[in-house]
Scaffold this active site. Structure first.
Site, mmCIF file in Angstrom:
data_model
loop_
_atom_site.group_PDB
_atom_site.id
_atom_site.type_symbol
_atom_site.label_atom_id
_atom_site.label_comp_id
_atom_site.label_asym_id
_atom_site.label_seq_id
_atom_site.Cartn_x
_atom_site.Cartn_y
_atom_site.Cartn_z
ATOM 1 N N SER B 20 0.551 -0.945 -0.304
ATOM 2 C CA SER B 20 0.440 0.007 0.140
ATOM 3 C C SER B 20 1.135 1.787 0.081
ATOM 4 C CB SER B 20 -1.120 -0.571 1.418
ATOM 5 O OG SER B 20 -1.348 0.882 1.003
ATOM 6 N N GLY B 45 -3.546 3.864 1.111
ATOM 7 C CA GLY B 45 -4.520 4.243 2.069
ATOM 8 C C GLY B 45 -5.172 4.548 1.240
ATOM 9 N N ASN B 68 9.632 8.264 4.529
ATOM 10 C CA ASN B 68 8.663 9.179 3.558
ATOM 11 C C ASN B 68 7.514 9.287 5.274
ATOM 12 O OD1 ASN B 68 5.302 8.220 3.797
ATOM 13 N ND2 ASN B 68 7.084 5.925 3.434
ATOM 14 N N LEU B 72 -0.295 10.226 3.960
ATOM 15 C CA LEU B 72 -1.802 9.474 3.453
ATOM 16 C C LEU B 72 -2.689 10.428 2.991
ATOM 17 C CD1 LEU B 72 -2.374 7.570 6.700
ATOM 18 C CD2 LEU B 72 -2.174 6.428 4.441
ATOM 19 N N ASN B 125 -5.226 -0.123 7.652
ATOM 20 C CA ASN B 125 -3.897 0.572 8.243
ATOM 21 C C ASN B 125 -3.862 0.665 9.591
ATOM 22 O OD1 ASN B 125 -2.292 2.521 8.467
ATOM 23 N ND2 ASN B 125 -1.900 3.308 5.935
ATOM 24 N N CYS B 128 0.120 4.016 9.883
ATOM 25 C CA CYS B 128 1.521 4.269 9.119
ATOM 26 C C CYS B 128 1.566 5.570 10.057
ATOM 27 C CB CYS B 128 -0.025 5.404 8.686
ATOM 28 S SG CYS B 128 1.112 6.972 7.433
ATOM 29 N N LYS B 163 -3.009 -4.709 8.830
ATOM 30 C CA LYS B 163 -1.862 -3.960 8.716
ATOM 31 C C LYS B 163 -0.353 -3.396 9.827
ATOM 32 C CE LYS B 163 1.388 -2.050 5.422
ATOM 33 N NZ LYS B 163 1.677 -1.711 4.586
ATOM 34 N N GLY B 241 8.598 -5.461 2.981
ATOM 35 C CA GLY B 241 9.622 -4.804 3.689
ATOM 36 C C GLY B 241 11.072 -5.084 2.997
#
Lengths: 261, 301
Positions: B20, B45, B68, B72, B125, B128, B163, B241
């Protein structure tokens, strides 16, 4: 008319044309699909550097199949790229972004303005504008008398070279020079540091002309997926409807009225 | 040679998905790879309303990886359903929608809205690290994770994948909480919170100060966490990953993942997903392995 690939290209040549400024030429079929203002992603030749470096196209020649990049070494990634030699391979993601709308210059009085490392894409722009405009004036802003590429602009219009420290004929910035000459462009094409672009945006609004400016932003994917490189927009952006448009995909060239910088 | 796997009753032609946030909704990468080849597409997302995301700079490179802090940015569920899901309908690929929110209610709104669509699974999610409200707040405490999972399961019409964040003391506690609350699967790992400072400017590189670290740099951590979770729960695991090659993907599968996602490496190599699939097929052939399923968790056998 559309080309987008990551591919292994061959380095035709690379030389340092000025302190820390490199002139890299690579061979790729992408050369036939470029428009001034577009860019490519050059990957540093290193396993531990995963992201491309977005670098503007300084010239593209369909016949020779070469793209020329003139860029400044700004960190480890560009330093590694600058070590590439003739015959080496270079990983390239191209062609990226949208170029300057050259048709908007048809029959118009045009100012081509570049500042610092924003000058290289303006060479390609000036070249492609030749014969299209009513009049082209070129304004190039440098820090000092290290005026890389300036002489190459001569065939494409009246060239005005300015420098911050006054070591060239004119001390000041590109807009000062334009105003002093009394040139009244109908269209401006520009690339350079943010303060210069902000000033051009303001000037265009006051003078009632149209300015197309090329923005720079840190990028990851270069193709519009990661949303890393956004610029604030006046209206809802097409992708996310949140006034944050993608520099890599909707830009890097914008009508200055569309972006808040 | 059989690369098929199944997660919560959803059949995948191979175990390779997109992570994602690294693949949009597939539109941008459809120019590089045949989306029909993918095991599944996991979308970026999506929230109940458009989110503007964080100020720039949002991304920066780090050794064998990147940080990063996009925050979102997304167009919200309405545009997503009309545009992105409509686009994906033309492809023969299961779609897993990553759902984000600031409150449980916001998550539920998206989950309910997706109930009558062709979406195959939902990935929630709760991990994040780049938004101030919601997201990771639900993913760092086992009781909060249990609660949101339970609420989502009540409303979800599709299988639910939670997640997980690696930014916890013990990820197996999170995996167990998700399983106990009824999650159909878990995916891990989201990014690891990191920071980079520009020494010349004496400033943070990212406007958000911190960002999520992804890319090959985090792979060994991710493989270890997948292995631990595979021993803690019996629901399927989607591992991710820093996967760049088939060998990387096989590490996750051998550690216990049923499927894998290719993430940040898409940026470095837009062909990575299909190259991983092809490499996996070659591995099965070369090692005379009949089915990829034999390899799931094989390190312990």
């Amino acid at each position: 008319m559309d080309y987008r690939k990551k591919e292994t290209t061959v380095v035709v040549s690379q030389k340092e044309i000025s302190a820390g400024i490199f002139d890299l030429r690579v061979r790729t079929q992408a050369a036939a699909y470029c428009v001034p203002g577009q860019f490519a992603g050059i990957f540093p030749p290193s396993d531990s550097r995963m992201l491309m470096r977005p670098i503007s196209i300084c010239e593209a020649n369909a016949e020779s199949g070469e793209i020329r990049f003139v860029y400044r070494v700004a960190g480890e990634g560009t330093k590694l790229i600058s070590a590439l030699k003739e015959g080496d391979t270079a990983e390239l993601l191209s062609v990226l972004g949208n170029g300057f709308p050259l048709d908007a210059a048809e029959g118009k009085k045009v100012a081509v303005m570049g500042g610092g490392i924003g000058i290289p894409p303006m060479l390609y722009t000036a070249k492609k504008l030749a014969g299209k405009t009513a009049e082209t004036e070129i304004y190039l802003g440098y820090r000092n008398n290290d005026t890389f590429l300036a002489s190459e602009f001569t065939p494409y219009g009246t060239v005005n070279v300015v420098s911050e420290d006054g070591s060239t004929a004119y001390k000041g910035n590109v807009l000062d020079a334009l105003k002093e000459r009394g040139f009244k462009p109908e269209v401006i094409f520009a690339c350079g540091p943010m303060p210069m672009l902000r000033a051009i945006k303001r000037y265009a609004e006051e003078a009632g002309c149209i300015a197309y400016i090329s923005l720079e932003e840190r990028m990851a994917c270069g193709v519009g997926a990661c949303l890393g490189c956004v610029a604030k927009t006046v209206n809802k952006d097409e992708h996310s409807h949140v006034n944050n448009t993608r520099v890599c995909t909707e830009g890097p060239v914008f009508d200055s009225r569309e972006v808040e910088i | 040679m059989d690369t098929r796997v199944s997660i919560a009753g959803v059949e995948l032609k191979n175990p390779v998905m997109t992570a994602s946030g690294t693949f949009g909704s597939g539109m941008e990468y459809g120019r590089f790879v045949d989306l029909n080849r993918l095991g599944a597409i996991v979308t970026k997302g999506v929230a109940s309303v458009p989110w503007p995301g964080n100020p720039t700079p949002r991304v920066t490179e780090t050794p064998s990886g990147m940080l990063n802090a996009i925050g979102l940015q997304n167009p919200g569920i309405d545009v997503f359903v009309e545009r992105d899901l409509a686009f994906l309908k033309d492809y023969d690929v299961p779609v897993i929608v990553n759902v984000c929110g600031k409150t449980v209610e916001e998550y539920l709104e998206v989950v309910e809205r997706l109930g009558d669509t062709s979406v195959a699974m939902l990935e929630i999610n709760v991990s994040c690290p780049n938004v101030k409200e919601g997201a990771i707040a639900f993913g760092q405490k086992a009781d909060a994770l249990f609660h949101i999972t339970e609420e989502i399961k009540k409303k979800a019409k599709q299988p639910v994948v939670m997640k997980l964040s690696p930014n916890v003391t013990d990820i197996t506690e999170m995996a167990k909480a998700a399983e106990a609350a009824g999650a159909d699967a878990i995916s891990l790992i989201n990014t690891i919170t990191g920071m980079k400072i520009d020494v010349a400017k004496r400033k943070f590189v990212l406007a958000n100060k911190t960002g999520g670290l992804s890319g090959p740099a985090i792979r060994p951590v991710a493989v270890r966490m997948v292995y631990q979770c595979a021993h803690a729960v019996s629901i399927p695991i989607i591992g991710m990953g820093g996967i760049a090659t088939a060998e990387d993907a096989l590490e996750f599968i051998m550690a216990g993942a049923t499927a894998v996602s290719v993430g940040a490496v898409n940026f470095a190599n837009p062909y990575a997903t299909v190259e991983v699939i092809e490499g996996m097929e070659r591995y099965l052939q070369d090692t005379h392995t009949e089915t990829i399923r034999e390899l799931i968790g094989c390190v312990d056998r």
